[in-house]
Each structure stands twice: as structure tokens, then as C-alpha cells.
Design a protein around this motif. Structure first.
Motif, mmCIF file in Angstrom:
data_model
loop_
_atom_site.group_PDB
_atom_site.id
_atom_site.type_symbol
_atom_site.label_atom_id
_atom_site.label_comp_id
_atom_site.label_asym_id
_atom_site.label_seq_id
_atom_site.Cartn_x
_atom_site.Cartn_y
_atom_site.Cartn_z
ATOM 1 N N UNK A 1 0.827 -1.209 0.000
ATOM 2 C CA UNK A 1 0.000 0.000 0.000
ATOM 3 C C UNK A 1 0.863 1.262 0.000
ATOM 4 N N UNK B 1 -0.276 6.924 1.601
ATOM 5 C CA UNK B 1 -1.048 8.131 1.322
ATOM 6 C C UNK B 1 -2.312 8.145 2.161
ATOM 7 N N UNK B 2 -2.554 9.258 2.888
ATOM 8 C CA UNK B 2 -3.734 9.301 3.753
ATOM 9 C C UNK B 2 -5.044 9.398 2.994
ATOM 10 N N UNK C 1 -5.857 7.395 0.431
ATOM 11 C CA UNK C 1 -6.257 6.130 -0.180
ATOM 12 C C UNK C 1 -6.893 5.229 0.868
ATOM 13 N N UNK D 1 -8.954 5.855 3.308
ATOM 14 C CA UNK D 1 -9.196 6.350 4.663
ATOM 15 C C UNK D 1 -10.680 6.410 4.956
ATOM 16 N N UNK E 1 -12.367 -10.727 1.397
ATOM 17 C CA UNK E 1 -12.879 -10.993 2.742
ATOM 18 C C UNK E 1 -13.026 -9.713 3.563
ATOM 19 N N UNK E 2 -12.704 -8.575 2.996
ATOM 20 C CA UNK E 2 -12.799 -7.340 3.770
ATOM 21 C C UNK E 2 -14.256 -7.079 4.088
ATOM 22 N N UNK F 1 -8.194 -3.654 -0.015
ATOM 23 C CA UNK F 1 -8.410 -3.772 1.427
ATOM 24 C C UNK F 1 -8.143 -5.164 1.955
ATOM 25 N N UNK G 1 -5.324 -8.092 1.706
ATOM 26 C CA UNK G 1 -4.008 -8.477 1.198
ATOM 27 C C UNK G 1 -3.951 -9.931 0.740
ATOM 28 N N UNK G 2 -4.955 -10.734 1.086
ATOM 29 C CA UNK G 2 -4.948 -12.128 0.638
ATOM 30 C C UNK G 2 -5.800 -12.313 -0.618
ATOM 31 N N UNK H 1 0.548 1.777 9.938
ATOM 32 C CA UNK H 1 1.182 0.621 9.300
ATOM 33 C C UNK H 1 0.202 -0.267 8.549
ATOM 34 N N UNK H 2 -1.041 -0.366 8.998
ATOM 35 C CA UNK H 2 -1.974 -1.283 8.334
ATOM 36 C C UNK H 2 -3.224 -0.604 7.782
ATOM 37 N N UNK H 3 -3.303 0.726 7.930
ATOM 38 C CA UNK H 3 -4.463 1.439 7.409
ATOM 39 C C UNK H 3 -4.030 2.852 7.032
ATOM 40 N N UNK H 4 -4.938 3.598 6.421
ATOM 41 C CA UNK H 4 -4.576 4.907 5.881
ATOM 42 C C UNK H 4 -4.794 6.049 6.856
ATOM 43 N N UNK I 1 -10.207 -0.409 10.523
ATOM 44 C CA UNK I 1 -9.079 -1.341 10.585
ATOM 45 C C UNK I 1 -8.303 -1.196 11.882
ATOM 46 N N UNK J 1 -9.284 -5.972 7.907
ATOM 47 C CA UNK J 1 -8.048 -6.679 7.588
ATOM 48 C C UNK J 1 -6.897 -5.693 7.481
ATOM 49 N N UNK J 2 -5.684 -6.096 7.834
ATOM 50 C CA UNK J 2 -4.526 -5.209 7.765
ATOM 51 C C UNK J 2 -3.932 -5.192 6.358
ATOM 52 N N UNK J 3 -3.494 -4.014 5.900
ATOM 53 C CA UNK J 3 -2.804 -3.917 4.613
ATOM 54 C C UNK J 3 -1.511 -3.146 4.853
ATOM 55 N N UNK J 4 -0.391 -3.769 4.564
ATOM 56 C CA UNK J 4 0.917 -3.244 4.950
ATOM 57 C C UNK J 4 1.314 -2.001 4.170
ATOM 58 N N UNK J 5 1.859 -1.017 4.885
ATOM 59 C CA UNK J 5 2.326 0.262 4.336
ATOM 60 C C UNK J 5 3.742 0.083 3.807
ATOM 61 N N UNK K 1 -3.532 -12.975 7.654
ATOM 62 C CA UNK K 1 -4.170 -11.965 6.822
ATOM 63 C C UNK K 1 -3.194 -11.218 5.922
ATOM 64 N N UNK K 2 -1.914 -11.511 6.066
ATOM 65 C CA UNK K 2 -0.937 -10.859 5.196
ATOM 66 C C UNK K 2 0.074 -11.873 4.702
#
Lengths: 94, 478, 479
Positions: A61, A64-65, A67, A69, B204-205, B240, B242-243, C23-26, C42, C50-54, C277-278
Motif C-alpha cells: 500500500x 497516502x492518507x 487512499x 481512509x 474478505x474485507x 483492502x 491483502x490475501x 502501518x496497516x491502514x490509511x 481497521x 483486515x490489515x494492509x501493509x504500508x 491476513x498478510x
């Protein structure tokens, strides 16, 4: 190894779940049954490394705040609110 | 002239054609479903929440779009329902549990947002076994869901309300979730199609996680074609999740070669009813009559696979449910004088027995000493199973097996350990290997209860499932 | 500390990464927002999230690792560290347990007493921060703004042997992380935190003693104090025939003591679960090369270069690199002056106290300060005038050279002119002259003062002094 009421209560404490005596006793049997199924793993051998895939930097990812949010009203969800925060009984430092 | 009731049992494709032809409006259709729900839900208990106002408003908008020539596609104006573990903004989300009593989701799941964008009409939220743990529909904190075919029987689970909804004409389709068979088994008990796609194909989000590496969003519908249609609209990578994986959705296609069929052998396994075996055999005959070539195959590592499933699903579930603690949302216990009391009583009072059992087992499997013996090995066994399933899918286009070892059993009756073992054996492999599987209705038994078979294919092989289902072609819900 | 014992110390430093989002959200990571306003589904752990890595968090972790000479793992994974606490919304913290992005690095530090120590860095991994708790009476308030802020945890090997070294290590670490733009490193804002692991043993022994962990230390100074106290405490326990208990303690600033927080009889079992989840993180050689190129000249290397290139003292060089922006400011000015040594002195002795810290911001442009250095070096103005000009430059954006000429502040070096003032002074202050001639050499000061006053501060003080001395010696009173 068989589950005892003591062990069940230890696990319940770890998982922060209160149990009535009857519940704890019933769980012994049920957990034993589950453990019996899991026991096959003890002897499993000659197994491959778990395949988990991987992600490279390009696929992660952007920092960017704008995207994705989605601000949330925390206080609207909270069961107990004071001073713009969720309130719980005093937490022991840990 | 078709009765209203018959219309309610039309497929999505049929509704789309009817709406396009002006046979009825989305508002008319939605109202009809809402009336049906009002009529039937008291007995069946498929819905926990009905959003009549929201649905009618969305239906009006759909009709306006259609008049303007701005129809958004095949799902525009089609009413559907969601299992109550999906986040739909502004609607309650209980996951069938007391601990989320009163919780309203402030955001939409990705699949819900995509359905909204497609113009589909959300009717409400379906009852389910608590936190997707259970396979009968008897484990909800909000009452049992009954089988529309016979209300003394279970509907299956954990997507109990969603299956009953589609089976009983209370929506055109529904979304459920499948971690170890929770879409396919209730679909089998209710005579509808239940698709568990390839892991990662549907985001799954917004689906409350039970076992993250096994959970899939699933589709419950009246025809295989509908499953394909919905998959086309919903599939696709999501930023949203990652899987989630890239998937170029393909509609039902004709096979370009002779179908290679692997018939999973359950010889020597007790617990499968004769009528199920007979139905499976008939299905194999039907396919070979259409030109398929069939061979018997064995499921790889049966005992180990079940052990791995048990350990992985309970360790991940225990972890995913740790957040339900009454602190930030949901139901907090009145007995919360101390922080410990808050946690223990909120969870003790808010979680059901089945959930507690799996959480405690999942907790134990990760403690020092156990973690290496059970959890780490389970991860490896899972990979071994995945590889062997992949090898099988290279030799066979489709594997066929029962979707469940029996037809719907009686409410309050506990299936035998053999039957429980067998039920898991039928369904968990698709979750362990991350491959798609489809429950296909295939006749009824002497008591009039639905029977089904299950088709399994390789990763992203949904088109093979739908093609084979077409060949079977028997089992459209009346 | 008694010389027959040695302290064995390892530090765990957490630094908040300088990313725009969590780290996992915006959600934004900026400090100081009203409570519970930087939160989304998140980071609140709402059902279904779900977490999405920065990406930037991973990049900054790699950069920190490279700056500390670590190996970067081609493949590493995240894990769930599971425990219950109100500042942890999901009931687990996503961290890295079995693997880490970086490992096997080192940092060489010199303590104040001159002792050099090469401190091994065991690992650097990424993880998410927890929320903030405020305790009020018998309630605790939960603010989730900080939940999910990206952290790196830098774990050192137990190579440190005392509080001074430990503080030196922390200072060096902070400088490096600042220079690389990895973190703001503000202990007072919590973007840099340090836990100390400490045990004692008799000097020469190789086995480790039982260690305690000290948490919640809020400044470098307190780190040193806490280590001193705890070392003495542990030695005291052993000397009294007791055994040190493995426990977590916190530093009580008011009492200057470490105090037990909780006993670690059985170290807490975090029941680590591989994060499902990642996906694991893959880093290629070209990723690493690209990130390595983003690392600027590191503080110790820069200090050495400043010392060499500009002929300044090692101490001054270290001060310049100790704060983000100061060395850049200096070098920008140094390019434009012939007198870099004077520039350093101006900066450190006269200007620094008027500047903002963390980061360094000067009210005077570097070119202007450079100009002033030139004026002084050329002796176009004397040091008194220089100080006055600098004073004005703090609030006005002036060119000191222009002002010096326009306002007639330039130094007068003409011997005849100054000679005339000297003569006049000697006439006006006969008593001072007498005092000087009778041996009170300090009397020359008042004579100098008068000459300077006559010149309105412009006389070159050196020439002034020279001429005074000449004329006093010669006994020549030109009237």
C-alpha cells in the motif's frame, strides 16, 4: 494428556472467558475429543515447508492518507464514554 | 400466468430478463420478497434483520435508472440477503452472537459495496451459527433456523439463514461464508447451489473473520448460471484484502476436452447414508453418459488433514475472536467492576458454548510446548494436502463426492461421530487447499428432503465446476 | 559500581516511523490530534477488517537496518503476539516473532569516559503501536489514535556494560535514525522509547546473571540513572545472600529508583500465530540497493569529515551532527565564507541559543551568517560590532556587510586616527596613566575603554592596545 477442570480454567483465564462449574466440566470431555483428532499430528513427519506466498514492495500500500481512509466515530460505538474516550475500569500497568 | 410465489423462485438471470422486459419493476419484486419474508420468517427464522425501507428506496432508484436507460447490469434491481457476519453500513451485524448485540457496522464489506454498485437490493441480514461455528443452524444466540422442506429438521450451517432464504424464496440469492463447508452443506440440505470459490477470489474485507486462512465468501443461488453471474460481478482483487487475488472472471464455458472426473472414494468410511451413495453414483453415471471419463481417487492424508483443519481453524478463530471483549463496541457485561471482570464476564456471557470450546482449544494449541507439536505441524500438513490436491487437479478436471453424508437430520439430534467425521471429510479439503467447490442439488430422498453432490476443481477452476454442474443439470430448485 | 562486578545491559528501543499513514491502514500518524479522531475500522479492529501493509514502513525499516550494518532478510513474515489489554483493539499485536526484516548489525559508540564499545544489534523488526491509556482515579480512558502507528523495534545484544555507554548508544542511534529520516525520535512525544534489560555478574564470569527489565524510562538521563540504581540494587541483593528475581520494573523519576511492576515467574506466553491476513515480505537485491542509496552521510562519518575539511574540533563537529539540520546549515554557510572556523564559533557560541531545536531552525539565513564571518575574518568589523550586528540579524533580514558600510560601523585600523584618540585619552585620564605606570597593569582597561568610546566602538582593539602600550612605555605625553 487429558484435560482437567484445572487446565480448562487456566485456558479460560488465558482467553478471558468466565466459566460456570458445569461448563468447565463439560469442556473437559469436549476438548479431549478435539485433542484426540489433533493427536495424529504428533506423528506426522516428512512434511514440506508451509507455503505462504510473498508480496514485494511494489505490491504494498502507498503511504497516502487519502487512499482508503475511512474515519470512524469511535465514541458512537463505545459502550461507555467519558472525555472523548472509551472508559474501562482501571487497567493495572502491564 | 405465473403466481407470485413462482416468481419468487426465479433465478437471478430470469429476474434480470423479466426486469429488462418490463414484466415487473424492482419495487414490485422487492415488495413481493418483503411480503414473503413477513409471511415465512416467523417459522423459519432465516432473517435476523430486515431493512424494508432501505430495500424499497434502493429498488425505486433502480427503477428510475432503468427508465433512464442507465441500468447498471444484470444485478440491477435484484433483491438479496447477507449472512449476518458481513458488514453492511448502517445495519446491525451480530454474527449470530450476543456479544455483538446492538453493534451496527459503520462500513460496507467490499462484496457488499460491489453489490450496491451493481444495483442489487439488500433485503436484510441472515441468521447463522454463532461466529460461523456450527453446521446445523442450531448454534445461533438468536434462535434456530429451520429447514423449509421440513421444519423438524436442521437447515445446516453455519450459513443457515442464507441457505433457507434462497430455498424458501425469501430472496433471489444470498451471500454466506465457508470455512469448512458452511455454504456447501446448508446448500445441500436445502436443495440450492452453494459455491465456495477459490480462496482469495472474493474479498474478505468486511467478513468477520473466523479462520482467516480458510474463510471464503460463498454464494447461495438457485442455478449454477447464477453462481457464475455473481462471481463475475464480485470477483477481483481488493486493495483492502491483502490475501485477495487477481481473477479474470469467466462465465460458464463449454469444456474443450473430455471431462476427466475423479470420484472420491469413501469406501470403508462409515457414516454415509445409502441414499447419498446412490445419488453420488447416479451423478457419476449422468456425467459419464455425457462423455466424462471417471476414475476412483483417494483423499490424501485423511486423518492428518482433519487434524490440521481442527488445529488451524481453532487457533485462528481463537485469535480472531479475541477482539470481542465488550471494551470498544458490542455488549459489555453489567458485571464489570474491574477490568478482568469486564473481559471475562462480557465474553463469558456473550459467547456461546460452541464458540468457547473452539476458543479454548485454539488457545491451548498455541501455548509453549503445544505450538511446535500441533500448530507448526498443522501448517506443514496443510501444505502437503494442498500439494497433493494440486497434483490430483492436474489429472482430473473435477472431483466428485457427497456434499454431506446424510440429508438434513432432525433438530436436536446429534449426528454420530462417524457422520461428523465424514461431514468434515467431504468439505474441509477445499478450504485446506484453497480450491473452489460447488454443492449441486441432485434430487430428493424418499422423505422429500434434498440430496446433493459436491464438485471440486483446481484453483481458479470455477468455470470447470459450472460446466460440470450444467451437465448434471438436475436439481434446479422448483 | 564495585569493580568486582560488571553490569550486562541490552537495550530494546522502539522508534515510531516517520510515515504519513499507519502501518496497516490509511489513518494519519500525526501527533497531538484530539483523542479518538485518527481511527478507522481497521485500526479499531472492527469485525471484518483486515490489515494492509504500508510500503514506506517496510522501506524505513530496511533503511534503519542498512544504516546499522544489518543483514536484510530476503523473506520475513509477520506474526500475532496475543494478549489482552485495553490499548490493543484486536487482542493481538501484529509484530514479527520468528523472523525479522533486519538482523546482525552493529553500532560502535564512545562513552564519555572514552571507552569504545561495539554493540551488536540482534534484530530490527516492524510492528504496530498500541493506543494510549490515561488513568484517572479508578478508571482508564482509551485513546485509539496511536493504535497502528508503525514502529521498529531495535534489539541490541547485551554488549553494554554501563549507563554512560548505554546513553551514548541511545544518542548515536537517535542521530542515525534522525539523519536517515526514519523517525522523529522524540522521547517526550513517545516516538522513541527505551526498555533496559540488565543483570550483573562478577567480573570475568561468562554466564549471565538473572536479568530484570526496566520500562517507562522517559529520557536519556533517566536511562543512566535507572541503570546505576538497578546495578547497585542487584549487587546489593546478591551480596546479602539473596537472588535477583526476574521481573519487570519501572523507573520512578521522583524517587530515582526502580520499582517492581510485575513478577515474571513464567514469562508471558504470547501464543504467537503466523499472521494469516498478510503475505510474507519479499525484499530483493535491487530493493535493497535502491534504499541504500537513500541513506545520507551518517552522523559519525559526517563529523569526521567536518573535522577534517573545516579544521574544527571533534567536539564542535559532534555538536553539529547531533541535531537534524544544523550540519546542513553550517555547510551551506561554509561554502560562502573564507573563514569556516569563525563561522562555527559564531554558530555555536553566539547563534545557537537563539535557534529552534529538533529540528534545528535558525532565524538567520546561512548566507548572512557566512557574510558576518567574512566581515570578522577580514577584520572589517571588530568582535563587539560583530555581536551587535548578529543581534540585529536575529530579527531583521539584513546584509551585515551592507549595514556595516552604510551605517559606518566598519573597523578603523588607521594608526594615525587611533593614535590621535590614544593621545587624547592619555590626556584625559592622567590618574589611570599613573596607575598603569606604577604597576597596576589592569588600569589599561579603562584607557582602552575610553579610546573605544571615542571611536564609537570602531577602533581596532588590537591596534588600540598596541598604540596605548607604545605610548605608555615611551612616557611620551603628546599634549
Amino acid at each position: 494428556m487429558e484435560y482437567t477442570v484445572e487446565r480448562v480454567r487456566e485456558l479460560a483465564a488465558m482467553a478471558r472467558i468466565s466459566l460456570a462449574d458445569a461448563e468447565a466440566e463439560a469442556l473437559c470431555c469436549e476438548l479431549n475429543a478435539m485433542r484426540a483428532i489433533a493427536e495424529t499430528l504428533r506423528d506426522a513427519s516428512d512434511l514440506p515447508d508451509p507455503f505462504l506466498g510473498a508480496v514485494g514492495l511494489g505490491e504494498m500500500r502507498d503511504d497516502s492518507p487519502h487512499v482508503g481512509l475511512l474515519r470512524t466515530d469511535v465514541l458512537a460505538l463505545s459502550p461507555a464514554v467519558a472525555k472523548d474516550a472509551t472508559v474501562v475500569p482501571r487497567a493495572v500497568e502491564g | 400466468m405465473m403466481t407470485v410465489e413462482k416468481v419468487l423462485f426465479r433465478s437471478v438471470a430470469e429476474h434480470a430478463a423479466a426486469l429488462a422486459a418490463g414484466e415487473y419493476t424492482a419495487v414490485r419484486l422487492t415488495r413481493a420478497y418483503l411480503e414473503r419474508i413477513q409471511e415465512r420468517n416467523g417459522e423459519i427464522n432465516a432473517y435476523l434483520y430486515v431493512d424494508g425501507a432501505g430495500a424499497l428506496a434502493a429498488a425505486e432508484e433502480s427503477d428510475v435508472r432503468r427508465l433512464r436507460g442507465e441500468c447498471r447490469g444484470v444485478l440491477d434491481g435484484i433483491p438479496y440477503a447477507l449472512k449476518d457476519n458481513f458488514a453492511a453500513k448502517g445495519l446491525p451485524m451480530t454474527c449470530g452472537s450476543k456479544i455483538l448485540g446492538g453493534y451496527v457496522s459503520p462500513y460496507d464489506a467490499t462484496v457488499v459495496a460491489r453489490l450496491k454498485a451493481s444495483g442489487a437490493i439488500l433485503l436484510g441480514k441472515n441468521n447463522m451459527d454463532e461466529f460461523a461455528m456450527g453446521s446445523s443452524g442450531e448454534y445461533s444466540a438468536y434462535g434456530v433456523t429451520k429447514n423449509p422442506y421440513d421444519r423438524t429438521r436442521v437447515v445446516g450451517g453455519s450459513s443457515s439463514g442464507s441457505a433457507a432464504t434462497v430455498a424458501d424464496g425469501m430472496a433471489a440469492f444470498a451471500l454466506g461464508s465457508d470455512t469448512g463447508g458452511s455454504v456447501r452443506q446448508p446448500a445441500a440440505f436445502c436443495g440450492v447451489y452453494g459455491l465456495k470459490p477459490t480462496y482469495g477470489v472474493l474479498s474478505r474485507y468486511g467478513l468477520a473473520s473466523m479462520a482467516s486462512s480458510l474463510d471464503c465468501v460463498g454464494i447461495l443461488a438457485r442455478t449454477a448460471e447464477d453462481c457464475g453471474l455473481l462471481l463475475d460481478v464480485l470477483a477481483g482483487q481488493d486493495a483492502h484484502d491483502a490475501t485477495s487475488v487477481v481473477y479474470a472472471p469467466k462465465s460458464v464455458q463449454a469444456l474443450d476436452h473430455v471431462l476427466r472426473l475423479g470420484v472420491i472414494s469413501f469406501d470403508g468410511v462409515g457414516g454415509i447414508d445409502e441414499e447419498i451413495k446412490a445419488a453420488s453414483a447416479r451423478a457419476v453415471e449422468r456425467l459419464t453418459a455425457c462423455g466424462a471419463v471417471a476414475e476412483t481417487v483417494e483423499l490424501p492424508l485423511p486423518d492428518e488433514a482433519l487434524a490440521a483443519y481442527t488445529v488451524l481453524s481453532s487457533t485462528e478463530a481463537a485469535s480472531n475472536l479475541a477482539r470481542y471483549d465488550g471494551v470498544r463496541y458490542g455488549r459489555r457485561s453489567a458485571r464489570s467492576e474491574t477490568l478482568s471482570a469486564l473481559y471475562e464476564n462480557s465474553r463469558g456471557e456473550g459467547l456461546g458454548a460452541e464458540v468457547k470450546r473452539r476458543i479454548l482449544f485454539g488457545t491451548d494449541m498455541l501455548v509453549r510446548g503445544n505450538r511446535e507439536v500441533y500448530y507448526l505441524r498443522a501448517l506443514r500438513v496443510r501444505e502437503a494436502v494442498r500439494r497433493q490436491m494440486e497434483a490430483l487437479s492436474e489429472r482430473y478436471d473435477v472431483l466428485i463426492s457427497p456434499a454431506a453424508p446424510t440429508a438434513a437430520f432432525g433438530l436436536g439430534s446429534t449426528p454420530s461421530p462417524d457422520a461428523l467425521y465424514c461431514a468434515d471429510m467431504c468439505t474441509v479439503y477445499a478450504n485446506l487447499a484453497g480450491v473452489p467447490a460447488l454443492s449441486v442439488p441432485f434430487g430428493v430422498n424418499a422423505a422429500g428432503l434434498p440430496l446433493a453432490v459436491q464438485l471440486t476443481a483446481r484453483r481458479c477452476g470455477e468455470n470447470l465446476l459450472l460446466a460440470a454442474a450444467r451437465l448434471l443439470c438436475d436439481g434446479e430448485v422448483k | 559500581m564495585r569493580s568486582d562486578y560488571e553490569a550486562v545491559i541490552g537495550l530494546e528501543v522502539h522508534a515510531e516511523l516517520k510515515t504519513a499513514t499507519k502501518i496497516f491502514c490509511a489513518c494519519p500518524t500525526s501527533f497531538g490530534a484530539p483523542p479518538n479522531t485518527h481511527c478507522c475500522p481497521v485500526c479499531l479492529g472492527l469485525p471484518g477488517t483486515l490489515p494492509v501493509l504500508n510500503r514506506r514502513a517496510v522501506e524505513l525499516a530496511v533503511i534503519a537496518g542498512l544504516a546499522l550494518d544489518c543483514e536484510i532478510a530476503a523473506l520475513s513474515r509477520t506474526d500475532r503476539k496475543q494478549y489482552f489489554y485495553p490499548d490493543l483493539p484486536k487482542g493481538y499485536q501484529i509484530s514479527q516473532a520468528e523472523t525479522s526484516i533486519c538482523r546482525n548489525g552493529h553500532l560502535t559508540v564512545t562513552a564519555e569516559d572514552g571507552a569504545a564499545r561495539c554493540v551488536g544489534i540482534e534484530r530490527i523488526h516492524i510492528e504496530e503501536d498500541a493506543g494510549k491509556l490515561v488513568h484517572e482515579g479508578n478508571e482508564t480512558l482509551v485513546d485509539c489514535n496511536r493504535c497502528g502507528v508503525p514502529l521498529i523495534e531495535i534489539v541490541s545484544r547485551p554488549d553494554l556494560r554501563g549507563g554512560a555507554e548505554a546513553t551514548a548508544y541511545l544518542k548515536a542511534l537517535r542521530e542515525i535514525l534522525l539523519a536517515c529520516g526514519v523517525s522523529d525520535c522524540r522521547m517526550q512525544e513517545g516516538s522513541l522509547r527505551c526498555d533496559v534489560n540488565i543483570s550483573v555478574r562478577r567480573s570475568g564470569e561468562e554466564t549471565f546473571g538473572v536479568r530484570t527489565e526496566i520500562k517507562n524510562i522517559n529520557s536519556f538521563a533517566f536511562v543512566e540513572k535507572a541503570i546505576a540504581y538497578e546495578t547497585a540494587r542487584q549487587i546489593g541483593v546478591i551480596e546479602n545472600g539473596g537472588a535477583v528475581v526476574a521481573e519487570t520494573r519501572r523507573y520512578d523519576e521522583a524517587r530515582g529508583e526502580t520499582v517492581r511492576m510485575r513478577v515474571k515467574e513464567t514469562a508471558e506466553d504470547y501464543r504467537y500465530l503466523a499472521e494469516p491476513d498478510m503475505l510474507p515480505i519479499r525484499l530483493t537485491d535491487s530493493d535493497i540497493a535502491r534504499l541504500r542509496a537513500q541513506i545520507p552521510e551518517l552522523p559519525s562519518a559526517r563529523a569526521e569529515r567536518l573535522e577534517r575539511e573545516y579544521g574544527m574540533t571533534a567536539e564542535n563537529a559532534r555538536i553539529l551532527v547531533s541535531e537534524l539540520g544544523m550540519a546542513d546549515y553550517f555547510e551551506a554557510g561554509a561554502k560562502r565564507t573564507q573563514y569556516p572556523k569563525l563561522l562555527v564559533n559564531l554558530l555555536l557560541s553566539e547563534l545557537l541559543r537563539h535557534c529552534e531545536a529538533d529540528p534545528f531552525v535558525s532565524p538567520i539565513r546561512s548566507e548572512a551568517l557566512a557574510e558576518l564571518a567574512d566581515l570578522l575574518g577580514e577584520r572589517t568589523v571588530n568582535s563587539a560590532t560583530g555581536k551587535k550586528l548578529l543581534s540585529r540579524m536575529l530579527t531583521e533580514d539584513i546584509s551585515p556587510r551592507k549595514v556595516a558600510y552604510d551605517e559606518g560601523l566598519t573597523q578603523i585600523t588607521d594608526a594615525e586616527t587611533i593614535g590621535a584618540w590614544v593621545d587624547a585619552t592619555l590626556t584625559e585620564l592622567p590618574r589611570a596613566v599613573e596607575d598603569y605606570r606604577s604597576g597596576k597593569s589592569a588600569a589599561i582597561k579603562s584607557l582602552q575603554g575610553r579610546v573605544m568610546a571615542m571611536s564609537r566602538g570602531r577602533a581596532d582593539p588590537i591596534i588600540c592596545e598596541q598604540l596605548l602600550l607604545e605610548k605608555l612605555k615611551s612616557g611620551d605625553k603628546t599634549i
